[in-house]
Design a protein around this motif. Structure first.
Motif, mmCIF file in Angstrom:
data_model
loop_
_atom_site.group_PDB
_atom_site.id
_atom_site.type_symbol
_atom_site.label_atom_id
_atom_site.label_comp_id
_atom_site.label_asym_id
_atom_site.label_seq_id
_atom_site.Cartn_x
_atom_site.Cartn_y
_atom_site.Cartn_z
ATOM 1 N N ILE A 180 55.133 -10.354 19.431
ATOM 2 C CA ILE A 180 55.103 -10.885 20.681
ATOM 3 C C ILE A 180 55.128 -12.571 20.925
ATOM 4 C CG2 ILE A 180 53.205 -11.135 22.640
ATOM 5 C CD1 ILE A 180 52.911 -8.682 21.904
ATOM 6 N N PRO A 181 54.779 -13.127 19.625
ATOM 7 C CA PRO A 181 54.514 -14.532 19.301
ATOM 8 C C PRO A 181 56.136 -15.166 19.404
ATOM 9 C CG PRO A 181 52.755 -14.019 18.335
ATOM 10 C CD PRO A 181 53.471 -12.804 18.836
ATOM 11 N N LYS A 182 56.506 -14.434 18.858
ATOM 12 C CA LYS A 182 58.857 -14.471 18.286
ATOM 13 C C LYS A 182 58.904 -14.760 19.943
ATOM 14 C CE LYS A 182 58.256 -13.722 13.659
ATOM 15 N NZ LYS A 182 59.161 -12.977 12.184
ATOM 16 N N LEU A 183 59.063 -13.930 20.476
ATOM 17 C CA LEU A 183 59.749 -13.194 21.515
ATOM 18 C C LEU A 183 59.133 -14.398 22.611
ATOM 19 C CD1 LEU A 183 61.702 -12.620 22.838
ATOM 20 C CD2 LEU A 183 59.988 -10.252 24.214
ATOM 21 N N LEU A 184 57.706 -14.592 22.973
ATOM 22 C CA LEU A 184 57.684 -15.653 23.759
ATOM 23 C C LEU A 184 57.780 -17.134 23.558
ATOM 24 C CD1 LEU A 184 53.524 -14.303 23.783
ATOM 25 C CD2 LEU A 184 55.754 -14.763 25.695
ATOM 26 N N GLY A 185 57.900 -17.586 22.148
ATOM 27 C CA GLY A 185 58.053 -18.510 21.181
ATOM 28 C C GLY A 185 57.386 -20.123 21.465
ATOM 29 N N VAL A 186 55.872 -19.207 20.657
ATOM 30 C CA VAL A 186 54.826 -20.163 20.711
ATOM 31 C C VAL A 186 54.382 -19.255 18.784
ATOM 32 C CG1 VAL A 186 53.660 -19.745 22.527
ATOM 33 C CG2 VAL A 186 53.547 -18.058 21.212
ATOM 34 N N TYR A 187 55.671 -18.910 17.898
ATOM 35 C CA TYR A 187 54.695 -18.591 16.810
ATOM 36 C C TYR A 187 55.688 -19.847 15.748
ATOM 37 C CZ TYR A 187 56.159 -15.877 12.818
ATOM 38 O OH TYR A 187 55.252 -15.608 11.497
ATOM 39 N N LEU B 156 51.376 -4.720 27.182
ATOM 40 C CA LEU B 156 51.363 -6.127 26.794
ATOM 41 C C LEU B 156 53.030 -6.879 25.877
ATOM 42 C CD1 LEU B 156 48.099 -7.608 25.275
ATOM 43 C CD2 LEU B 156 48.964 -7.812 27.694
ATOM 44 N N GLU B 157 53.296 -6.107 25.450
ATOM 45 C CA GLU B 157 54.565 -5.691 24.541
ATOM 46 C C GLU B 157 55.895 -5.220 25.586
ATOM 47 O OE1 GLU B 157 57.354 -3.874 21.252
ATOM 48 O OE2 GLU B 157 55.512 -4.117 20.712
ATOM 49 N N ASN B 158 55.223 -4.679 26.149
ATOM 50 C CA ASN B 158 56.525 -4.604 27.213
ATOM 51 C C ASN B 158 56.430 -5.189 28.543
ATOM 52 O OD1 ASN B 158 57.463 -2.218 26.324
ATOM 53 N ND2 ASN B 158 56.158 -0.595 27.398
ATOM 54 N N PRO C 165 51.634 -16.396 29.338
ATOM 55 C CA PRO C 165 51.952 -17.047 30.081
ATOM 56 C C PRO C 165 51.812 -16.438 30.619
ATOM 57 C CG PRO C 165 53.589 -16.857 28.545
ATOM 58 C CD PRO C 165 52.711 -16.250 27.351
ATOM 59 N N PHE C 166 51.908 -14.886 30.827
ATOM 60 C CA PHE C 166 52.448 -13.866 31.758
ATOM 61 C C PHE C 166 51.187 -13.115 32.918
ATOM 62 C CE2 PHE C 166 56.099 -14.212 28.722
ATOM 63 C CZ PHE C 166 57.017 -14.604 29.854
ATOM 64 N N ALA D 139 59.616 -7.420 29.423
ATOM 65 C CA ALA D 139 60.599 -7.404 30.831
ATOM 66 C C ALA D 139 60.794 -9.093 31.216
ATOM 67 C CB ALA D 139 59.526 -6.867 31.171
ATOM 68 N N ARG D 140 59.518 -10.058 31.260
ATOM 69 C CA ARG D 140 59.998 -11.494 32.102
ATOM 70 C C ARG D 140 60.706 -12.071 31.076
ATOM 71 N NH1 ARG D 140 55.118 -12.465 34.743
ATOM 72 N NH2 ARG D 140 54.006 -10.547 35.395
#
Length: 259
Positions: A58-65, A24-26, A221-222, A30-31
């Motif tokens: 993961i939440p921070k990179l997704l922008g949902v943190y 999930l992290e990778n 989202p992915f 990647a996305r």
């Protein structure tokens, strides 16, 4: 005992990138191509480092943190503060994000952990904000007062793991009386800390209490073949932020402040 032994054996045999959490992290990296895709810090380069565990990365990179804070972050950016002070800056999500959103502001980031400071310095470099972000060590009340004293409209972000009880005290940091403040409240460390801080600022500030919202698998989202077969618990983990209990924050605006 058998399941625990099997789990340990599987972790030794299966490469990290093929385990559910590693996959999930990778996938997210990647996305997104290592850039935050949404939220107040959209476009920010965000790398994984030793100071940031996967359940936070993961939440921070997704922008949902800490998405509950988005309206207040936007409000802060609209107020165009000349000075932004981040106490407990960790690896720099808010310090660097606010520097990107506020190109005329001076940002001072306090972080006591050396590993986190190194990660913060790397985020500063990646996002080319080194000329405006000043990294410092542990913040004591005297340190906070010194950086706030000469600024009529400072903005303070505080995530001090319980030290907010020491730092956010107008009796020792009088300049806080004219500061806009966003503070995470660590009730699981000190019960009653929220009320203690409220009592200190209720006369000088308008206080909004913000509560953590529930996360669900729809926040991830992915989707691909692998994620469709994963137990939902892994997708919930990826966006959950793994809090010890339901968290909350105060957004405190000085009653007589000048926007």
């Amino acid at each position: 005992m058998i399941s625990s032994t099997f789990g340990k054996l599987a972790r030794k045999i299966i490469p990290a990138r093929f385990r559910p959490t590693g996959y999930l992290e990778n996938l997210v990296r990647a996305r997104t191509n290592g850039r935050i895709p949404c939220g107040p810090f959209i476009g920010m380069r965000y790398s994984r480092d030793a100071a940031c565990n996967a359940h936070i990365y993961i939440p921070k990179l997704l922008g949902v943190y800490e998405r509950e804070l988005n309206p207040y972050i936007e409000q802060a950016c609209a107020l165009n503060f000349p000075l932004i002070v981040d106490v407990g800056a960790a690896e720099g999500y808010y310090a660097v994000g606010m520097a990107l959103r506020n190109p005329t502001a001076r940002v001072i980031a306090f972080e006591m952990d050396a590993t986190a400071r190194a990660a913060l310095a790397e985020k500063v470099r990646l996002n080319d904000v080194g000329n405006r972000v000043e990294i410092r060590g542990k913040c004591e009340p005297d340190d906070l007062e010194r950086v706030l004293a000469d600024t009529p409209r400072p903005y303070v972000i505080c995530d001090a793991e319980g030290d907010e009880a020491v730092l956010l005290d107008p009796a020792t940091v009088p300049s806080l009386q004219r500061a806009w403040i966003l503070v995470e409240l660590h009730e699981f460390i000190e019960r009653g800390i929220s009320e203690k801080i409220r009592e200190r600022f209720v006369v000088t500030h308008k206080i909004s209490h913000i509560w953590q919202q529930e996360r669900t698998i729809t926040d991830f989202p992915f989707k691909d073949f692998y994620t469709r077969w994963l137990p939902e618990s892994y997708l919930r983990w990826a966006v959950s932020e793994s809090r010890p209990e339901r968290m909350s924050w105060f957004w405190m605006e000085p009653i007589h402040g000048t926007a």
